[in-house]
Design a protein around this motif. Structure first.
Motif, PDB file in Angstrom:
ATOM      1  N   TYR A   1      66.689 137.117  26.650  1.00 11.23           N
ATOM      2  CA  TYR A   1      65.808 136.590  25.609  1.00 11.23           C
ATOM      3  C   TYR A   1      66.560 136.610  24.283  1.00 11.23           C
ATOM      4  N   ASP A   2      66.057 135.864  23.314  1.00 11.25           N
ATOM      5  CA  ASP A   2      66.763 135.670  22.054  1.00 11.25           C
ATOM      6  C   ASP A   2      66.436 136.778  21.057  1.00 11.25           C
ATOM      7  N   ASP A   3      67.469 137.177  20.319  1.00 13.84           N
ATOM      8  CA  ASP A   3      67.327 138.183  19.275  1.00 13.84           C
ATOM      9  C   ASP A   3      67.233 137.480  17.930  1.00 13.84           C
ATOM     10  N   ASP A   4      66.031 137.418  17.363  1.00 16.63           N
ATOM     11  CA  ASP A   4      65.857 136.701  16.105  1.00 16.63           C
ATOM     12  C   ASP A   4      66.268 137.536  14.889  1.00 16.63           C
ATOM     13  N   GLN A   5      66.896 138.690  15.109  1.00 18.43           N
ATOM     14  CA  GLN A   5      67.475 139.448  14.000  1.00 18.43           C
ATOM     15  C   GLN A   5      68.924 139.039  13.748  1.00 18.43           C
ATOM     16  N   ASN A   6      69.596 138.457  14.766  1.00 19.64           N
ATOM     17  CA  ASN A   6      71.022 138.164  14.667  1.00 19.64           C
ATOM     18  C   ASN A   6      71.332 136.771  15.192  1.00 19.64           C
ATOM     19  N   CYS A   7      72.333 136.151  14.601  1.00 24.86           N
ATOM     20  CA  CYS A   7      72.817 134.853  15.065  1.00 24.86           C
ATOM     21  C   CYS A   7      73.784 135.065  16.229  1.00 24.86           C
ATOM     22  N   SER A   8      74.107 133.975  16.920  1.00 27.83           N
ATOM     23  CA  SER A   8      74.897 134.080  18.146  1.00 27.83           C
ATOM     24  C   SER A   8      76.300 134.606  17.912  1.00 27.83           C
ATOM     25  N   ASP A   9      76.833 134.478  16.686  1.00 31.77           N
ATOM     26  CA  ASP A   9      78.170 135.013  16.396  1.00 31.77           C
ATOM     27  C   ASP A   9      78.135 136.478  16.001  1.00 31.77           C
ATOM     28  N   GLY A  10      76.956 137.098  16.080  1.00 30.41           N
ATOM     29  CA  GLY A  10      76.831 138.508  15.758  1.00 30.41           C
ATOM     30  C   GLY A  10      76.525 138.804  14.322  1.00 30.41           C
ATOM     31  N   THR A  11      76.485 137.802  13.466  1.00 35.84           N
ATOM     32  CA  THR A  11      76.150 138.020  12.064  1.00 35.84           C
ATOM     33  C   THR A  11      74.643 138.191  11.908  1.00 35.84           C
ATOM     34  N   ILE A  12      74.275 138.911  10.863  1.00 38.51           N
ATOM     35  CA  ILE A  12      72.859 139.158  10.613  1.00 38.51           C
ATOM     36  C   ILE A  12      72.180 137.869  10.168  1.00 38.51           C
ATOM     37  N   ARG A  13      71.044 137.591  10.745  1.00 34.84           N
ATOM     38  CA  ARG A  13      70.294 136.391  10.382  1.00 34.84           C
ATOM     39  C   ARG A  13      69.503 136.653   9.109  1.00 34.84           C
ATOM     40  N   THR A  14      69.845 135.945   8.066  1.00 39.99           N
ATOM     41  CA  THR A  14      69.116 136.062   6.803  1.00 39.99           C
ATOM     42  C   THR A  14      68.317 134.804   6.488  1.00 39.99           C
ATOM     43  N   GLY A  15      68.402 133.827   7.324  1.00 36.52           N
ATOM     44  CA  GLY A  15      67.657 132.574   7.174  1.00 36.52           C
ATOM     45  C   GLY A  15      67.722 131.850   8.494  1.00 36.52           C
ATOM     46  N   SER A  16      68.214 130.634   8.473  1.00 36.45           N
ATOM     47  CA  SER A  16      68.432 129.885   9.695  1.00 36.45           C
ATOM     48  C   SER A  16      69.860 130.108  10.191  1.00 36.45           C
ATOM     49  N   CYS A  17      70.004 130.180  11.518  1.00 38.83           N
ATOM     50  CA  CYS A  17      71.344 130.319  12.095  1.00 38.83           C
ATOM     51  C   CYS A  17      72.026 128.970  12.249  1.00 38.83           C
ATOM     52  N   GLY A  18      71.333 127.895  11.901  1.00 34.33           N
ATOM     53  CA  GLY A  18      71.918 126.570  11.987  1.00 34.33           C
ATOM     54  C   GLY A  18      72.287 126.210  13.415  1.00 34.33           C
ATOM     55  N   ASN A  19      73.492 125.636  13.576  1.00 33.62           N
ATOM     56  CA  ASN A  19      73.948 125.225  14.909  1.00 33.62           C
ATOM     57  C   ASN A  19      74.325 126.395  15.796  1.00 33.62           C
ATOM     58  N   LEU A  20      74.494 127.559  15.204  1.00 29.96           N
ATOM     59  CA  LEU A  20      74.882 128.721  15.995  1.00 29.96           C
ATOM     60  C   LEU A  20      73.779 129.145  16.962  1.00 29.96           C
ATOM     61  N   GLY A  21      72.545 129.087  16.497  1.00 30.23           N
ATOM     62  CA  GLY A  21      71.448 129.576  17.306  1.00 30.23           C
ATOM     63  C   GLY A  21      71.364 131.089  17.261  1.00 30.23           C
ATOM     64  N   LEU A  22      70.343 131.643  17.922  1.00 35.56           N
ATOM     65  CA  LEU A  22      70.125 133.079  17.924  1.00 35.56           C
ATOM     66  C   LEU A  22      71.001 133.750  18.975  1.00 35.56           C
ATOM     67  N   LYS A  23      71.328 135.007  18.726  1.00 36.71           N
ATOM     68  CA  LYS A  23      72.097 135.785  19.688  1.00 36.71           C
ATOM     69  C   LYS A  23      71.224 136.060  20.911  1.00 36.71           C
TER      70      LYS A  23
END
Length: 904
Positions: free
Chosen positions: A813-835
């Protein structure tokens, strides 16, 4: 209440499918054969107040887990049972400071992920008092670890659709009814020992059961003792250091350094990394007298001192008696007492959220001017301070049941109380500031004309890194500004209810049954904070005023069971509840049916409405919890205080639930059951998400408290409350199936149980419209909701031997705290998507041998050996506090256990 042959067979199929356990089919078939030899009895099962004949099949989805099944999964406590249920999502049974700040040592149930207060927990069909200390979300729940000794449980019956029309508020997601043994005669003793693969984590449980019968009654007593040793993050580090890091450490950082822009912190120039800190440097600037200064924070890794599993001890006692006063009237009385103690690890001290000032006159102040301290009193190199909980629960119930010519009646009274004490150490704000000014120490009186800063009984507290070398702090000055916050909470429950059930007229399928009843219940909740907390004296937990309130509820209910013909049964139920005041009243109906097309295929369906009133705590309480938050301004994680105030303007939440399913036996010994369920909530009562508040308006100074600059400084505190959210809708499928195969070497039963969440749609007041299925839901009001949970098992029985092997699967399942590159999500992850949080599979196994039969002894001896998570799989890593999702996965790793049960 007894299971007849038909009902017992149904229970066996459901339990086998849910748990993939040994002995179930065989044991239940024996019960069925025995029942067939007896006179037919009417039965009363969870989900109805009308006793039914043996050919009745519940129109509501009903799961039954018997004592054989409970033993077979190696359950040491009730949490071990419920956490294996695929229908249980987001329960808090793996306590840590980040998800259960003040409720360590407790456990609960969360059917369908609708909240731990939305599942009604019953003991022998009686309501139970809630835990007096609430969760981080402000929910008071029934603590299942304080319910009853495991050895006394006969079975657990679970209604998986809404049941408020029968049982009232709190049953919006369903009902879990723990039913104790009936008319037990004999003595049974069990000893369990379980050892974990990591650290010193182990536990042992001793239990005893005694029962005696006479011509007119029976008395049964049970007792259990549990001792569990802790598992610390330092024993099995699942998180990265940055996941458990705070910007407020010791060494720390400072605001107000001359020549540095306002609101920009400066890392302690006398040391950081060399004393264990992590220098989070934003920039380095030249500075007279120092050569250069590092701008940023000296982060502190607080993780190693915290515990995945707290140290616990539990004593649980239960006594039940029944006596036939006359041939038609029976008196039943129950007593229960539970005493739980838990100690969870913590940090050496909490962050100081009050912005203390180090004066220019401080002898260790290298800046020569007053600066604001961004840190904590104790950090690297200091022992962690634990938090302690003490819970005592008392229950009393007495009831009279009478038989009539065409039915029966029952009157009962319940009185229950939970006392919960929470204790944690923090720094006193005023005393800490005095110590920074040189007037620290218990014997220092700063108001005295003779008091001189830093002399005699008055000492300075040194917050700078020189405290690690040339200017250490004394324990004397540290003790002067340290104190325990103590929260003494109490919850009380009284219930007086009565109902009568009787036949009213005959239909083609039998007599129609009618049940009518009345209930009065009184709920009380109070929290007494220590005097220092009443004055908001602490620097992190701050404090809170005391509060006490009560709630009176009157209810009337009715149910009709209509056996229209041999194929169709219909259930009608209606309940009226009146809360008075601003909450008001409600009428909630339920309609359910079961239609048997053939002996091998039947359909069932139900629709009902529910009503859940705002709790006493949500309306009048208040608390401060510790949460990890992602700060969109600073761009990193923050371990901050979330201070929640009650809201007297809350209105009740309402919901509609419906279920449609079928049971199918295409060939002998193969069963398949599939149910589609749907819950729709309006005006859902929720605690505002602190993360969502940060995301929606990170510079709202009325809600967000920051250090230094109120708009750009690091977040210290978020102020929130409880609100009525717009809506929540969730639906999905439950699938259970089993197939019994007879061979020369024994009986094999492969089986499957699974829950697939099709939708978990949220309308969050801050986060907006959220598709929460397959998502962690860290940034909104929901709970972690992997789309698929499944148990696949194989059981084997052969005479005195039995075994099981099964796999438990949780989908990714998706982690909406972090983006897929492991960076902290502070808004939209854009094309990266969620981790993505990885899918997870664990394997359990168990072997049982009847030593009594093997050795031909009169006393029964059953030896069990088994293992949980045999391959020692790590829970999927999540870049958050403690490094895993505590509401989905278990951090303990491989657990091996042995049990010896003796019965005579």
């Amino acid at each position: 209440m007894k299971f007849t042959a038909k009902k017992t067979a149904i229970a066996a199929v459901v339990a086998a499918n849910m748990f993939a356990l040994p002995n179930i089919a065989l044991a239940q078939q024996d019960d069925a054969n025995e029942a067939e030899a007896k006179d037919v009895e009417l039965i009363l099962v969870t989900g109805s107040f009308v006793r039914r004949s043996e050919n009745f099949e519940s129109p509501s989805p009903l799961a039954v887990v018997d004592s054989v099944s409970i033993d077979a999964i190696g359950a040491k406590n009730i949490a071990d049972i419920t956490q294996t249920l695929t229908i249980n999502t987001g329960a808090e049974n793996n306590p840590d400071a980040f998800t259960q700040n003040a409720t360590a040592g407790t456990s609960n149930i969360n059917l369908r992920g609708l909240g731990v207060a939305s599942t009604l927990v019953l003991l022998n069909s009686r309501r139970q008092v809630v835990n007096a200390q609430q969760t981080n979300e402000g929910l008071n729940f029934v603590d299942t670890s304080s319910l009853v000794p495991m050895i006394a449980i006969d079975r657990v019956e679970i209604i998986k659709d809404g049941a408020s029309a029968l049982y009232g508020s709190d049953a919006v997601a369903g009902v879990v009814n723990f039913i104790t043994k009936r008319n037990y005669d004999g003595v049974k003793i069990t000893a369990d020992y379980q050892d974990g693969a990591h650290g010193d984590n182990s536990e042992y449980i001793l239990q005893g059961l005694w029962g005696a019968s006479s011509d007119r009654g029976n008395v049964m007593a049970a007792i259990s003792y549990t001792d569990r040793s802790p598992l610390f993050l330092s024993d099995r580090r699942l998180s990265r250091p940055q996941d458990d890091s705070s910007n407020l450490g010791n060494p720390g950082s400072y605001f107000g350094v001359p020549g540095i822009p306002a609101g920009v912190p400066v890392i302690d120039p006398t040391g950081c990394a060399e004393f264990g800190g992590n220098a989070n440097i934003a920039a380095t600037v030249p500075y007279p007298g120092f050569g250069s200064l590092d701008l940023g924070t000296c982060q502190f890794d607080f993780g190693p001192g915290y515990s995945y599993v707290p140290e616990e001890s539990r004593i649980n006692a239960y006594v039940k008696s029944n006596y036939e006063l006359t041939d038609t009237i029976t008196w039943v009385t129950e007593f229960g007492l539970a005493r739980n103690r838990a100690e969870r690890g913590g940090a050496p001290s909490f962050p100081n959220l009050r912005g203390p000032i180090v004066p220019a006159t401080h002898p260790d102040n290298p800046f020569g001017t007053a600066v604001q301290f961004l840190g904590r009193a104790e950090g690297n190199g200091f022992e962690a301070d634990p938090a302690n909980t003490e819970s005592e629960t008392f229950r009393f119930n007495t009831a009279l049941t009478g038989e009539m010519d065409n039915g029966f009646w029952e009157i009962s009274y319940t009185n229950a109380k939970n006392e919960f004490l929470f204790r944690v150490e923090d720094v006193l704000n005023t005393e800490f500031n005095l110590a920074l000014s040189g007037f620290g120490g218990a014997n220092c009186d700063p108001s005295s004309p003779a008091a001189v800063a830093g002399q005699g009984p008055c000492e300075y507290f040194n917050p700078f890194a020189t405290s690690f070398t040339t200017s250490p702090n004394s324990q004397y000055v540290i003790d002067s500004f340290s104190a325990d916050q103590v929260i003494d909470s109490e919850a009380k429950l009284q219930v007086l209810e009565g109902f009568a059930s009787f036949d009213v007229f005959e239909m083609d399928g039998g007599f129609a049954g009618l049940a009518v009843g009345l209930q009065y219940r009184e709920e009380e909740l109070s929290q007494d904070y220590d005097q220092l907390s009443n004055q908001d004296s602490f620097s992190f937990v701050i404090g809170n005023p005391d509060f006490s309130d009560s709630l009176d509820v009157w209810a009337a209910f009715a149910e009709m069971a209509l056996p229209v013909n041999d194929q169709l049964d219909i259930q009608l139920a209606l309940r009226y509840e009146n809360y008075g005041g601003s909450i008001g009243d409600t009428v909630d109906p339920k309609l359910a049916f079961n239609y048997r097309f053939t002996d091998d295929f039947s359909l069932r369906g139900s629709i009902s409405t529910s009503f859940r009133a705002p709790s006493i705590f949500m309306r009048n309480g208040g608390a401060t919890s510790l949460q990890q938050l992602t700060d969109p301004v600073v761009g990193g994680n923050a371990f901050a205080a979330v201070r929640t105030a009650g809201n007297t303007e809350l209105t009740p939440e309402e919901s509609t639930a419906y279920n449609f399913g079928f049971s199918f036996e295409p060939i002998d010994d193969l069963s398949v059951e599939i149910d589609y369920w749907n819950f729709e909530f309006e005006d859902l009562i929720i605690q505002e998400s602190a993360q969502a508040l940060l995301n929606s308006n990170p510079t709202d100074t009325s809600r967000i408290v920051r250090a230094g600059d109120p708009l750009t400084g690091p977040v210290l505190q978020v102020n929130n409350t409880y609100v009525n959210a717009s809506s929540l809708e969730t639906n999905g499928l439950d699938i259970v199936s089993s197939y019994k195969i007879e061979t020369e070497v024994g009986t094999f039963t492969p089986n499957l149980s699974a829950t697939y969440i099709l939708a978990y749609d949220l309308n969050d007041p801050q986060a907006g419209q959220i598709d929460g299925a397959g998502r962690r839901n860290f940034t909104n009001i929901g709970v972690s909701s992997p789309e698929l949970r499944a148990n696949l098992g194989l059981t084997w029985t052969n005479d005195i031997y039995s075994a099981n092997l099964f796999a438990r699967y949780v989908s990714s399942y998706d982690d909406d705290q972090n983006c897929s590159d492991g960076t902290i999500r502070t808004g939209s992850c854009g094309n990266l998507g969620l981790k993505e949080i990885d899918s997870h599979v664990t394997y359990d196994a168990q072997f049982n041998v009847d030593l009594g039969a093997l050795l031909n002894t009169e006393t029964n001896y059953l030896l069990t050996v088994g293992g949980i998570n045999l391959t020692d799989e790590n829970p999927p890593q999540v870049f958050t506090n403690s490094g895993f999702d505590s509401k989905v996965h278990d951090p303990r790793g491989r657990q091996l256990y042995v049990r010896l049960a003796v019965e005579f």
